[in-house]
Design a protein around this motif. Structure first.
Motif, PDB file in Angstrom:
ATOM      1  N   GLY A  94      74.018  18.046 -14.087  1.00 26.30           N
ATOM      2  CA  GLY A  94      72.846  18.334 -14.893  1.00 26.30           C
ATOM      3  C   GLY A  94      71.574  17.813 -14.248  1.00 26.30           C
ATOM      4  N   LEU A  95      71.658  16.648 -13.639  1.00 25.77           N
ATOM      5  CA  LEU A  95      70.502  16.065 -12.952  1.00 25.77           C
ATOM      6  C   LEU A  95      70.108  16.926 -11.759  1.00 25.77           C
ATOM      7  CD1 LEU A  95      68.554  13.668 -12.852  1.00 25.77           C
ATOM      8  CD2 LEU A  95      70.272  12.420 -11.522  1.00 25.77           C
ATOM      9  N   GLU A  96      71.080  17.374 -10.983  1.00 27.40           N
ATOM     10  CA  GLU A  96      70.784  18.224  -9.830  1.00 27.40           C
ATOM     11  C   GLU A  96      70.191  19.563 -10.252  1.00 27.40           C
ATOM     12  OE1 GLU A  96      73.901  16.746  -6.389  1.00 27.40           O
ATOM     13  OE2 GLU A  96      74.619  18.192  -7.882  1.00 27.40           O
ATOM     14  N   ARG A  97      70.700  20.121 -11.368  1.00 28.17           N
ATOM     15  CA  ARG A  97      70.129  21.383 -11.860  1.00 28.17           C
ATOM     16  C   ARG A  97      68.680  21.194 -12.281  1.00 28.17           C
ATOM     17  NH1 ARG A  97      75.113  22.081 -14.487  1.00 28.17           N
ATOM     18  NH2 ARG A  97      74.186  21.310 -16.436  1.00 28.17           N
ATOM     19  N   GLU A  98      68.405  20.116 -12.970  1.00 26.14           N
ATOM     20  CA  GLU A  98      67.047  19.883 -13.449  1.00 26.14           C
ATOM     21  C   GLU A  98      66.082  19.640 -12.294  1.00 26.14           C
ATOM     22  OE1 GLU A  98      64.724  17.061 -16.719  1.00 26.14           O
ATOM     23  OE2 GLU A  98      66.916  17.039 -16.543  1.00 26.14           O
ATOM     24  N   LEU A  99      66.551  18.955 -11.264  1.00 25.34           N
ATOM     25  CA  LEU A  99      65.702  18.670 -10.110  1.00 25.34           C
ATOM     26  C   LEU A  99      65.624  19.857  -9.148  1.00 25.34           C
ATOM     27  CD1 LEU A  99      66.904  15.031  -9.332  1.00 25.34           C
ATOM     28  CD2 LEU A  99      64.683  15.683 -10.261  1.00 25.34           C
ATOM     29  N   GLY A 100      66.658  20.691  -9.162  1.00 23.76           N
ATOM     30  CA  GLY A 100      66.698  21.820  -8.241  1.00 23.76           C
ATOM     31  C   GLY A 100      67.052  21.436  -6.828  1.00 23.76           C
ATOM     32  N   VAL A 101      67.753  20.305  -6.645  1.00 22.15           N
ATOM     33  CA  VAL A 101      68.143  19.836  -5.311  1.00 22.15           C
ATOM     34  C   VAL A 101      69.556  19.272  -5.373  1.00 22.15           C
ATOM     35  CG1 VAL A 101      65.771  19.291  -4.617  1.00 22.15           C
ATOM     36  CG2 VAL A 101      67.191  17.529  -5.698  1.00 22.15           C
ATOM     37  N   LYS A 102      70.178  19.141  -4.204  1.00 22.23           N
ATOM     38  CA  LYS A 102      71.465  18.473  -4.087  1.00 22.23           C
ATOM     39  C   LYS A 102      71.222  17.007  -3.781  1.00 22.23           C
ATOM     40  CE  LYS A 102      75.135  21.141  -4.629  1.00 22.23           C
ATOM     41  NZ  LYS A 102      76.198  20.728  -5.572  1.00 22.23           N
ATOM     42  N   LEU A 103      71.756  16.130  -4.617  1.00 20.70           N
ATOM     43  CA  LEU A 103      71.565  14.697  -4.409  1.00 20.70           C
ATOM     44  C   LEU A 103      72.647  14.088  -3.529  1.00 20.70           C
ATOM     45  CD1 LEU A 103      70.572  13.611  -8.045  1.00 20.70           C
ATOM     46  CD2 LEU A 103      69.057  13.987  -6.083  1.00 20.70           C
ATOM     47  N   PHE A 104      73.844  14.717  -3.505  1.00 14.65           N
ATOM     48  CA  PHE A 104      74.965  14.150  -2.767  1.00 14.65           C
ATOM     49  C   PHE A 104      75.634  15.218  -1.906  1.00 14.65           C
ATOM     50  CE2 PHE A 104      74.530  11.514  -6.550  1.00 14.65           C
ATOM     51  CZ  PHE A 104      74.518  10.242  -6.006  1.00 14.65           C
ATOM     52  N   ALA A 105      76.149  14.771  -0.768  1.00 21.78           N
ATOM     53  CA  ALA A 105      76.937  15.637   0.108  1.00 21.78           C
ATOM     54  C   ALA A 105      78.351  15.065   0.206  1.00 21.78           C
ATOM     55  CB  ALA A 105      76.302  15.724   1.492  1.00 21.78           C
ATOM     56  N   ARG A 106      79.343  15.934   0.216  1.00 26.01           N
ATOM     57  CA  ARG A 106      80.734  15.489   0.306  1.00 26.01           C
ATOM     58  C   ARG A 106      81.124  15.353   1.776  1.00 26.01           C
ATOM     59  NH1 ARG A 106      84.521  15.048  -3.323  1.00 26.01           N
ATOM     60  NH2 ARG A 106      83.298  16.218  -4.870  1.00 26.01           N
ATOM     61  N   THR A 107      81.614  14.167   2.154  1.00 21.17           N
ATOM     62  CA  THR A 107      82.035  13.891   3.522  1.00 21.17           C
ATOM     63  C   THR A 107      83.471  13.368   3.488  1.00 21.17           C
ATOM     64  OG1 THR A 107      81.391  11.547   3.600  1.00 21.17           O
ATOM     65  CG2 THR A 107      79.646  13.188   4.006  1.00 21.17           C
ATOM     66  N   PRO A 108      84.142  13.266   4.649  1.00 21.80           N
ATOM     67  CA  PRO A 108      85.507  12.723   4.664  1.00 21.80           C
ATOM     68  C   PRO A 108      85.614  11.324   4.087  1.00 21.80           C
ATOM     69  CG  PRO A 108      85.036  13.846   6.721  1.00 21.80           C
ATOM     70  CD  PRO A 108      83.748  13.804   5.969  1.00 21.80           C
TER      71      PRO A 108
END
Length: 312
Positions: free
Chosen positions: A38-52
């Motif tokens: 919900g936070l990412e939708r409201e901001l319109g950005v990706k806050l986290f990236a998935r890594t190994p």
């Protein structure tokens, strides 16, 4: 956006996973995931990236989380002020330190502070950029900062002493036979440097430039302890505050000529409370190197203004 979303995002960043964040916050995992989405939708950005290795903040995520931390800390401080008096002080104290400063003095002062206020939670972070540290300081979001200078200083700033910079040499280096190393004698050395916008790299660059040296960069690192350990492995020499040298590496350290020092100024937020005032007094009780008045640094303990000049 809500403070709860900020707290969830900060927990995910610190733990590296939604599951671990949910366990720490004592909430269900789907609740954390939903709040982050919900936070990412409201901001319109990706806050986290998935890594190994888990979830890591994106570039924009890191910028957002810095401001989220400020908001959460301010909220906690406001709640603590409303609920507790000085004798039963609770809540969070936010301290920022210019990278490499107070490494020996701060732990003792904080330990004494915790004994005095056992319910107080202290958050300490090291800041590489002096510009960013000053920005946070002048915005009033820090309770106390240790820094070399503050051009737009609040009214409550105090000299504690100086940080003397020393050179860390590689094992077997010829200059280890000397009691003090001339910087000019290191003209052929590769240097372990710091991030380009860091205050530490500015000190190193200015010191070498003042001695007509153009550094050859072996590597850049973000932490003083890393630079010292890499020097110990023979990657190059480095220049760090004396108090930042990790135990076990003292045999590789030498003072330099000409001497390089920076003042250590404790800047308190306006309308400072009992916790930050107590921490200042405890820091004053620690041992700080002093520099002769002739060097241009006035070591009186009165408040200071622009770039460390004492107020009358």
């Amino acid at each position: 956006m809500s403070l709860r979303q900020y707290e969830y995002a900060l927990a995910v960043a610190e733990e590296g996973s939604v599951t671990a964040a949910a366990e720490r916050l004592h909430v269900a995992q789907p609740s954390v995931s939903q709040q982050i989405r919900g936070l990412e939708r409201e901001l319109g950005v990706k806050l986290f990236a998935r890594t190994p290795s888990g979830l890591v903040p994106t570039v924009v995520g890191r910028a957002f989380l810095r401001e989220a931390q400020v908001a959460v800390s301010a909220s906690r401080r406001a709640r603590a002020t409303a609920r507790a008096g000085a004798e039963e002080l609770a809540g969070e104290l936010v301290v920022a330190v210019q990278l490499g400063f107070g490494t020996r003095q701060l732990p003792g002062a904080l330990s004494a502070l915790r004994r005095r206020f056992p319910r107080l939670e202290v958050t300490v972070f090291e800041e590489q950029s002096s510009a960013e540290l000053e920005r946070l300081c002048t915005r009033g979001v820090l309770d106390l900062a240790l820094m070399a200078a503050c051009d737009r200083s609040p009214s409550d700033a105090h000299h504690l002493g100086v940080e003397e910079f020393v050179v860390v040499l590689t094992p077997g280096h010829a200059e280890l036979a000397e009691d003090r190393v001339e910087l000019r004698d290191l003209k052929a050395e590769p240097w372990l440097r710091f991030d380009r916008d860091s205050a530490l790299d500015a000190v190193l660059t200015n010191a070498l430039r003042d001695n007509d040296l153009a550094p050859t960069t072996a590597a850049r690192v973000s932490q003083t302890s890393t630079a010292v350990r890499w020097a110990a492995h023979g990657l190059g020499v480095t220049l760090v505050p004396a108090s930042a040298v990790p135990d076990g590496h003292e045999h590789l350290v030498r003072p330099i000529s000409p001497t390089v020092t920076q003042p250590v100024i404790a800047v308190l937020r306006q309308d400072a409370g009992p916790a930050e005032t107590a921490l200042l007094e405890l820091l004053r009780q620690e041992t700080w190197p002093l520099e002769d008045v002739a060097s241009g640094i006035d070591m009186e303990r009165g408040p200071v203004d622009v770039a460390g000049a004492r107020r009358s």
